[in-house]
Scaffold this motif. Structure first.
Motif, short mmCIF file in Angstrom:
data_model
loop_
_atom_site.label_atom_id
_atom_site.label_comp_id
_atom_site.label_asym_id
_atom_site.label_seq_id
_atom_site.Cartn_x
_atom_site.Cartn_y
_atom_site.Cartn_z
N TYR A 1 20.73 -29.13 -39.96
CA TYR A 1 20.26 -28.32 -38.83
C TYR A 1 21.18 -28.49 -37.60
CZ TYR A 1 16.83 -25.29 -36.60
OH TYR A 1 16.21 -24.21 -36.00
N TYR B 1 10.57 -8.71 -51.58
CA TYR B 1 9.47 -7.96 -50.94
C TYR B 1 9.34 -6.54 -51.46
CZ TYR B 1 9.44 -11.47 -47.11
OH TYR B 1 9.36 -12.62 -46.36
N GLY C 1 18.11 -18.38 -36.70
CA GLY C 1 16.86 -17.77 -37.12
C GLY C 1 15.66 -18.50 -36.57
N VAL C 2 14.61 -17.75 -36.28
CA VAL C 2 13.34 -18.34 -35.83
C VAL C 2 12.20 -17.60 -36.52
CG1 VAL C 2 14.24 -19.03 -33.57
CG2 VAL C 2 13.11 -16.81 -33.81
N GLY C 3 11.03 -18.22 -36.57
CA GLY C 3 9.83 -17.58 -37.11
C GLY C 3 9.22 -16.64 -36.07
N ASP D 1 14.89 -13.97 -38.72
CA ASP D 1 15.27 -14.00 -40.13
C ASP D 1 16.20 -15.19 -40.34
OD1 ASP D 1 15.32 -11.96 -42.66
OD2 ASP D 1 17.15 -13.15 -42.54
N SER D 2 16.07 -15.83 -41.50
CA SER D 2 16.83 -17.07 -41.71
C SER D 2 18.34 -16.86 -41.80
CB SER D 2 16.35 -17.79 -42.96
OG SER D 2 16.56 -16.99 -44.09
N ASP E 1 9.51 -19.77 -50.41
CA ASP E 1 9.11 -18.70 -51.32
C ASP E 1 8.03 -19.17 -52.29
OD1 ASP E 1 11.74 -18.34 -50.18
OD2 ASP E 1 11.96 -16.59 -51.45
N LEU F 1 14.14 -24.70 -39.70
CA LEU F 1 13.30 -23.53 -39.43
C LEU F 1 11.84 -23.81 -39.73
CD1 LEU F 1 15.16 -20.34 -40.74
CD2 LEU F 1 13.60 -20.43 -38.80
N ARG G 1 11.80 -16.13 -56.66
CA ARG G 1 12.02 -15.41 -55.40
C ARG G 1 12.25 -13.92 -55.63
NH1 ARG G 1 14.25 -15.52 -49.99
NH2 ARG G 1 15.93 -14.03 -49.73
N VAL H 1 12.55 -25.47 -47.27
CA VAL H 1 13.87 -24.83 -47.26
C VAL H 1 13.73 -23.34 -47.55
CG1 VAL H 1 14.24 -25.40 -49.70
CG2 VAL H 1 16.20 -24.90 -48.26
N GLY H 2 14.61 -22.55 -46.93
CA GLY H 2 14.65 -21.13 -47.27
C GLY H 2 14.49 -20.21 -46.09
N SER H 3 13.46 -19.38 -46.19
CA SER H 3 13.27 -18.25 -45.30
C SER H 3 12.72 -18.66 -43.94
CB SER H 3 12.30 -17.30 -46.01
OG SER H 3 11.61 -16.48 -45.13
N SER H 4 12.78 -17.72 -42.98
CA SER H 4 12.19 -17.96 -41.66
C SER H 4 10.70 -17.65 -41.65
CB SER H 4 12.89 -17.10 -40.61
OG SER H 4 12.64 -15.73 -40.86
N ARG H 5 10.16 -17.15 -42.78
CA ARG H 5 8.76 -16.71 -42.80
C ARG H 5 7.83 -17.86 -42.41
NH1 ARG H 5 8.86 -15.57 -49.28
NH2 ARG H 5 10.88 -14.81 -48.63
N ARG I 1 20.22 -16.53 -52.43
CA ARG I 1 19.24 -17.54 -52.86
C ARG I 1 18.71 -17.23 -54.25
NH1 ARG I 1 16.03 -17.27 -47.41
NH2 ARG I 1 17.59 -18.42 -46.23
N PHE J 1 16.16 -19.15 -55.73
CA PHE J 1 14.96 -19.97 -55.94
C PHE J 1 14.13 -19.36 -57.07
CE2 PHE J 1 14.75 -20.92 -51.08
CZ PHE J 1 15.84 -21.75 -51.19
N ASP K 1 10.34 -24.93 -51.48
CA ASP K 1 10.85 -23.82 -50.67
C ASP K 1 9.76 -22.89 -50.12
OD1 ASP K 1 10.72 -21.33 -52.48
OD2 ASP K 1 11.76 -22.75 -53.79
#
Lengths: 442, 166
Positions: free
Chosen positions: A214, A388, A159-161, A144-145, B18, B90, A410, B63-67, A405, A407, B16
């Motif tokens: 980063y 979600y 965080g990682v995917g 998770d980010s 999302d 990421l 979102r 930019v944003g989530s790890s998805r 966030r 965005f 991003d």
């Protein structure tokens, strides 16, 4: 590397801004990476392979993605006791798809005998330390980010995917480019009604969502050491919005007290700090006492400005997420709302970040204050923040939110307008129906 | 691994995750997520993008989530490469782990919508519109290119594990 510009006149004072030269002493980030890489020392830019002490993932990034890949490889988890699995994105389930995702998660935890499985306890970044899994010196990854949250405890966490997590789950290792350190030094003390959230929105406004490059951001100074543990977590959590790989805070007595209360043992706070003459790539100094509450306009955290720049009407106030609904955040909202009612035509939604935080807030009377003021309480989960869940912001809704966030689209309809602010400012805005400086109502 | 020529879809800064993989579709598989990729900014994208097309972005792409469904959706739609001024760390890692070529090019914004480009991520060269313009990009490090060439981390690990077994 380039120095960053001097801040504008309405910003807290930047006392010095320098690029230091190389020295053998190490930064906290270097020490943590060196330990994980099995080396005496590492240099920024060097690519190393690190052994992972802890891997955390949730229902969205976890088993539903990992299980098919593990099956394809015919591989098993490298060390089930180094895995922490937490459900938070699809909690509570609201349709067949979300029910299935949670079922896959539970079945996988059982099949792999994952002991550290927390189902419906709250948001992963908040539950992980509350269950005593973090401590200084650890090298950890999260699916998770907002995983840099763990850096508040002097752990290297990022965080990682899901595919990268698969690599960790199979091999117990991950590659890393040793980061430079960007130090954010906050002198003084925050004023009443001003929080860690305001510090981070200010930094996002000043440096942008890629200001962290980063690399590793380290937070230091008297304003940081005076923060509670949960406020420190807000700093490192929103390091994600600064675009850094991780955010770090050197552990101290505050860290030790929190972790020991959570059941962690052998907490070493002495070894994990940046050496006095270690080379950092950027060093920025701010005066916390000059910081005003911050509000980020739609659709980026980088649109942060002083609250006095705003007077927009709002119809929804949202207190939620790992960054904005911990016990300290709920307490802040209650300080504003005690004995009062929110404005007519305004809704206040509160999604406490964890069961433990909600129980503590109930015991203190904080939840009663919020409900009496007109709040609707939502489940202990990522909720609207992640976008979600079943609950989403409708067309043209004007929202002020304590989340991370904003965005476009979102958290709901693309036409909804989301402003980010601290729980104090969100609560004050719910009270008046307009974006409001909490210091005027405290 | 010098790719074929592809048509450019151009975007700005801070595109991003999302927008690439909208949250409300994240509960579905990649087919459905990809159908909604970029729909809030380019409603025609998913339906009209062709295999081999190239995305050009500005600063802080992804930019944003790890998805990882964000780069996965692009790959699923046949996007051959992303060229951007900079990436979210990421997104960059996720893309390479999924076998999607992503290159850093300071001059990315000199490339125009509809241009025909060819990316060579190992040499660090982008040829634009035949060879009328050549731009330099940062080469992808060799140890990562080995993984990208295998198609991403999973096939790469598969090869490694099979190698051990043999």
């Amino acid at each position: 590397m380039p120095c960053l510009p001097i801040p504008t006149s309405n910003a807290p004072t930047l006392v010095s801004d320098m690029a230091a030269s190389q020295h053998p002493p190490q930064t906290l980030a270097q020490k943590l990476v060196a330990k994980a890489a099995g080396k005496q020392q590492v240099a920024p830019g060097e690519i190393v392979t690190c052994k992972v002490d802890l891997a955390m993932f949730h229902d969205s990034s976890g088993p539903r993605r990992l299980a098919p890949m593990l099956e394809r490889l015919g591989a098993t988890v490298w060390d089930r006791d180094r895995i922490v699995l937490i459900t938070d994105h699809y909690v509570p389930a609201y349709d067949d798809d979300s029910r299935k995702i949670l079922q896959i998660t539970r079945d996988w935890a059982k099949a792999n005998r994952i002991r550290n499985f927390y189902d419906g306890e709250g948001i992963c970044h908040v539950v992980l330390p509350q269950k005593g899994h973090l401590k200084p010196g650890l090298f950890a990854v999260g699916g998770d980010s907002h995983s840099p949250t763990g850096g508040a405890f002097g752990a290297y966490m990022f965080g990682v995917g899901a595919t990268e997590m698969l690599g960790v789950v199979v091999t117990g290792e991950i590659w890393l480019r040793v980061p430079e350190t960007i130090r954010m030094h906050w002198d003084g003390r925050l004023g009443a009604g001003v929080t860690a959230k305001d510090m981070m929105l200010f930094l996002c406004g000043k440096f942008g969502m890629d200001g962290g490059r980063y690399q590793a951001v380290e937070y230091a100074g008297s304003a940081v050491t005076h923060l509670s543990m949960q406020e420190r977590m807000t700093l490192t959590n929103m390091t994600a919005e600064l675009g850094a790989q991780t955010g770090l805070i050197a552990p101290d007595a505050v860290t030790r007290a929190f972790l020991e209360a959570a059941g962690a043992r052998d907490v070493d706070t002495a070894s994990w700090h940046t050496d006095a003459d270690a080379a950092v790539d950027e060093h920025h100094v701010f005066d916390a006492s000059a910081l005003a509450p911050q509000v980020a306009a739609p659709h980026s955290p980088a649109n942060a400005r002083d609250v006095s720049d705003y007077n927009e009407a709002i119809d929804t106030a949202y207190i939620g997420a790992c960054t904005g609904a911990k016990l300290d955040d709920l307490r802040a909202a209650a300080m504003v709302l005690r004995g009062k009612r929110i404005a007519t035509g305004t809704q206040l939604l509160v999604a406490p970040a964890s069961k433990q935080d909600q129980a503590a807030a109930e015991a203190e009377g904080v939840m009663k204050v919020l409900v009496d003021a007109g709040a609707r309480v939502l489940p202990n989960a990522c909720g609207v923040c992640a976008g979600y869940s079943e609950e989403r912001f409708g067309e043209n809704l004007r929202v002020i939110s304590s989340t991370a966030r904003n965005f476009q689209g979102r958290m709901g309809a693309a036409s909804s307008q989301v402003y980010l602010a601290s729980p104090y400012t969100v609560a004050a805005s719910a009270l008046t129906g307009r974006i409001t400086d909490p210091r005027s109502v405290l | 691994m010098s790719g074929a020529v592809g048509r450019v879809w151009k975007f700005g800064d801070n595109l991003d995750t999302d927008v690439l993989a909208p949250g409300q579709y994240m509960k579905f598989g990649i087919d459905e997520i990809a159908r909604h990729c970029l729909e809030s900014v380019r409603p025609d994208f998913a339906a009209t993008v062709k295999s081999g097309d190239v995305i050009v972005g500005g600063r802080n792409f992804g930019v944003g989530s790890s998805r990882e469904q964000a780069p996965q959706a692009l790959k699923h739609l046949g996007v051959a490469a992303v060229i951007a001024v900079s990436y979210s760390g990421l997104f960059y890692r996720n893309a390479l782990n999924l076998g999607l070529v992503v290159v850093v090019c300071q001059d990315a914004q000199r490339i125009n919508e509809g241009d025909q480009v060819r990316v060579d991520p190992e040499k660090g060269i982008i040829n634009v519109a035949g060879a009328l313009m050549q731009l330099a990009c940062e080469p992808i490090p060799a140890f990562l290119m080995a993984m990208v060439r295998d198609g991403g981390l999973v096939p790469h690990l598969e090869k490694r594990l099979k190698g051990k077994a043999a």
